[in-house]
Scaffold this motif. Structure first.
Motif, PDB file in Angstrom:
ATOM      1  N   PHE A  30       0.823  -1.189   0.000  1.00 20.64           N
ATOM      2  CA  PHE A  30       0.000   0.000   0.000  1.00 20.64           C
ATOM      3  C   PHE A  30       0.869   1.254   0.000  1.00 20.64           C
ATOM      4  N   ILE A  31       0.276   2.339  -0.480  1.00 15.54           N
ATOM      5  CA  ILE A  31       0.921   3.650  -0.438  1.00 15.54           C
ATOM      6  C   ILE A  31       0.025   4.528   0.407  1.00 15.54           C
ATOM      7  N   GLY A  32       0.540   5.066   1.477  1.00 13.64           N
ATOM      8  CA  GLY A  32      -0.296   5.817   2.398  1.00 13.64           C
ATOM      9  C   GLY A  32      -0.172   7.315   2.247  1.00 13.64           C
ATOM     10  N   ASP A  33      -1.107   8.001   2.906  1.00 19.08           N
ATOM     11  CA  ASP A  33      -1.112   9.458   2.875  1.00 19.08           C
ATOM     12  C   ASP A  33      -0.828  10.063   4.242  1.00 19.08           C
ATOM     13  N   GLY A  34      -0.416   9.232   5.209  1.00 20.05           N
ATOM     14  CA  GLY A  34      -0.088   9.738   6.541  1.00 20.05           C
ATOM     15  C   GLY A  34      -1.272   9.790   7.486  1.00 20.05           C
ATOM     16  N   SER A  35      -2.400   9.220   7.090  1.00 20.63           N
ATOM     17  CA  SER A  35      -3.593   9.252   7.945  1.00 20.63           C
ATOM     18  C   SER A  35      -3.495   8.177   9.023  1.00 20.63           C
ATOM     19  N   VAL A  36      -4.426   8.236   9.961  1.00 27.73           N
ATOM     20  CA  VAL A  36      -4.477   7.226  11.027  1.00 27.73           C
ATOM     21  C   VAL A  36      -4.660   5.835  10.425  1.00 27.73           C
ATOM     22  N   ASN A  37      -5.427   5.744   9.346  1.00 32.92           N
ATOM     23  CA  ASN A  37      -5.605   4.442   8.701  1.00 32.92           C
ATOM     24  C   ASN A  37      -4.279   3.876   8.204  1.00 32.92           C
ATOM     25  N   ASP A  38      -3.372   4.748   7.736  1.00 30.80           N
ATOM     26  CA  ASP A  38      -2.048   4.283   7.317  1.00 30.80           C
ATOM     27  C   ASP A  38      -1.270   3.743   8.509  1.00 30.80           C
ATOM     28  N   TYR A  39      -1.332   4.451   9.636  1.00 23.50           N
ATOM     29  CA  TYR A  39      -0.625   3.968  10.821  1.00 23.50           C
ATOM     30  C   TYR A  39      -1.203   2.627  11.254  1.00 23.50           C
ATOM     31  N   ASN A  40      -2.520   2.516  11.211  1.00 24.63           N
ATOM     32  CA  ASN A  40      -3.135   1.235  11.551  1.00 24.63           C
ATOM     33  C   ASN A  40      -2.744   0.150  10.550  1.00 24.63           C
ATOM     34  N   GLU A  41      -2.610   0.506   9.280  1.00 28.94           N
ATOM     35  CA  GLU A  41      -2.160  -0.478   8.288  1.00 28.94           C
ATOM     36  C   GLU A  41      -0.734  -0.934   8.611  1.00 28.94           C
ATOM     37  N   ASN A  42       0.112  -0.008   9.020  1.00 28.65           N
ATOM     38  CA  ASN A  42       1.472  -0.382   9.420  1.00 28.65           C
ATOM     39  C   ASN A  42       1.435  -1.330  10.609  1.00 28.65           C
ATOM     40  N   ILE A  43       0.520  -1.082  11.534  1.00 27.23           N
ATOM     41  CA  ILE A  43       0.392  -1.971  12.691  1.00 27.23           C
ATOM     42  C   ILE A  43      -0.121  -3.338  12.238  1.00 27.23           C
ATOM     43  N   ALA A  87       1.587  -4.273  19.652  1.00 29.75           N
ATOM     44  CA  ALA A  87       0.972  -3.752  18.437  1.00 29.75           C
ATOM     45  C   ALA A  87      -0.550  -3.780  18.547  1.00 29.75           C
ATOM     46  N   GLN A  88      -1.095  -4.844  19.108  1.00 37.48           N
ATOM     47  CA  GLN A  88      -2.544  -4.935  19.260  1.00 37.48           C
ATOM     48  C   GLN A  88      -3.064  -3.883  20.244  1.00 37.48           C
ATOM     49  N   ARG A  89      -2.306  -3.621  21.325  1.00 37.21           N
ATOM     50  CA  ARG A  89      -2.699  -2.566  22.267  1.00 37.21           C
ATOM     51  C   ARG A  89      -2.689  -1.200  21.585  1.00 37.21           C
ATOM     52  N   GLU A  90      -1.654  -0.951  20.777  1.00 34.96           N
ATOM     53  CA  GLU A  90      -1.561   0.334  20.075  1.00 34.96           C
ATOM     54  C   GLU A  90      -2.692   0.479  19.057  1.00 34.96           C
ATOM     55  N   PHE A  91      -3.009  -0.588  18.365  1.00 33.49           N
ATOM     56  CA  PHE A  91      -4.104  -0.568  17.401  1.00 33.49           C
ATOM     57  C   PHE A  91      -5.416  -0.226  18.109  1.00 33.49           C
ATOM     58  N   SER A  92      -5.659  -0.858  19.239  1.00 36.54           N
ATOM     59  CA  SER A  92      -6.870  -0.578  20.018  1.00 36.54           C
ATOM     60  C   SER A  92      -6.887   0.849  20.528  1.00 36.54           C
ATOM     61  N   ALA A  93      -5.728   1.341  20.959  1.00 35.02           N
ATOM     62  CA  ALA A  93      -5.646   2.726  21.437  1.00 35.02           C
ATOM     63  C   ALA A  93      -5.987   3.709  20.324  1.00 35.02           C
ATOM     64  N   HIS A  94      -5.521   3.434  19.115  1.00 38.20           N
ATOM     65  CA  HIS A  94      -5.881   4.286  17.965  1.00 38.20           C
ATOM     66  C   HIS A  94      -7.382   4.276  17.751  1.00 38.20           C
ATOM     67  N   ASP A  95      -7.981   3.103  17.790  1.00 41.18           N
ATOM     68  CA  ASP A  95      -9.423   2.994  17.593  1.00 41.18           C
ATOM     69  C   ASP A  95     -10.185   3.826  18.623  1.00 41.18           C
ATOM     70  N   GLU A  96      -9.794   3.684  19.903  1.00 40.87           N
ATOM     71  CA  GLU A  96     -10.467   4.426  20.968  1.00 40.87           C
ATOM     72  C   GLU A  96     -10.254   5.928  20.819  1.00 40.87           C
ATOM     73  N   LYS A  97      -9.023   6.332  20.592  1.00 39.84           N
ATOM     74  CA  LYS A  97      -8.682   7.753  20.525  1.00 39.84           C
ATOM     75  C   LYS A  97      -9.355   8.446  19.349  1.00 39.84           C
ATOM     76  N   TYR A  98      -9.264   7.835  18.178  1.00 42.57           N
ATOM     77  CA  TYR A  98      -9.735   8.517  16.978  1.00 42.57           C
ATOM     78  C   TYR A  98     -11.223   8.306  16.696  1.00 42.57           C
ATOM     79  N   SER A  99     -11.829   7.288  17.330  1.00 40.90           N
ATOM     80  CA  SER A  99     -13.285   7.151  17.166  1.00 40.90           C
ATOM     81  C   SER A  99     -14.003   8.208  18.009  1.00 40.90           C
ATOM     82  N   LYS A 100     -13.398   8.621  19.137  1.00 39.96           N
ATOM     83  CA  LYS A 100     -13.965   9.690  19.954  1.00 39.96           C
ATOM     84  C   LYS A 100     -13.771  11.045  19.295  1.00 39.96           C
ATOM     85  N   ALA A 101     -12.628  11.210  18.625  1.00 41.48           N
ATOM     86  CA  ALA A 101     -12.308  12.499  17.987  1.00 41.48           C
ATOM     87  C   ALA A 101     -13.161  12.743  16.753  1.00 41.48           C
ATOM     88  N   GLY A 102     -13.549  11.676  16.058  1.00 39.95           N
ATOM     89  CA  GLY A 102     -14.252  11.800  14.787  1.00 39.95           C
ATOM     90  C   GLY A 102     -15.701  11.773  14.972  1.00 39.95           C
TER      91      GLY A 102
END
Length: 102
Positions: A30-43, A87-102
């Motif tokens: 994949f080629i990412g654009d720097g979004s949270v989804n890209d970071y999650n893809e890296n995870i 990695a799984q903890r970080e992935f979950s943290a992203h989900d929690e953090k960015y689902s509240k922000a969005g």
């Protein structure tokens, strides 16, 4: 003891991970654009790599012929489980953090 050995070999492990990422197209698809989804893809990629590491270590332990070999594969498996759990903890943290922000 295992944790110290895991940390002591971090540089070597990082070189191996870099080589795997460069050589294995399935980890580099994949080629990412720097979004949270890209970071999650890296995870997700990291989780897949650790799953492969754990599988290779299981196979190695099943086929090993001496105690040193068993220790090596045990160390690889231990590191794989620890990295995957982080990695799984970080992935979950992203989900929690960015689902509240969005």
């Amino acid at each position: 003891m295992m944790e110290t050995a895991c940390l002591a070999t971090w540089r070597d492990d990082l070189r191996v991970v870099r080589r795997v990422l460069q050589e294995a197209p399935r980890y580099n698809n994949f080629i990412g654009d720097g979004s949270v989804n890209d970071y999650n893809e890296n995870i997700r990629v990291l989780i897949q790599i650790t799953t492969d590491l754990i599988s290779a270590a299981d196979k190695g332990q099943a086929e090993c012929i001496d105690e040193n070999c068993m220790s090596l594969f045990g160390l690889a498996k231990d590191c794989g489980y620890r990295i995957r759990a982080s990695a799984q903890r970080e992935f979950s943290a992203h989900d929690e953090k960015y689902s509240k922000a969005g």
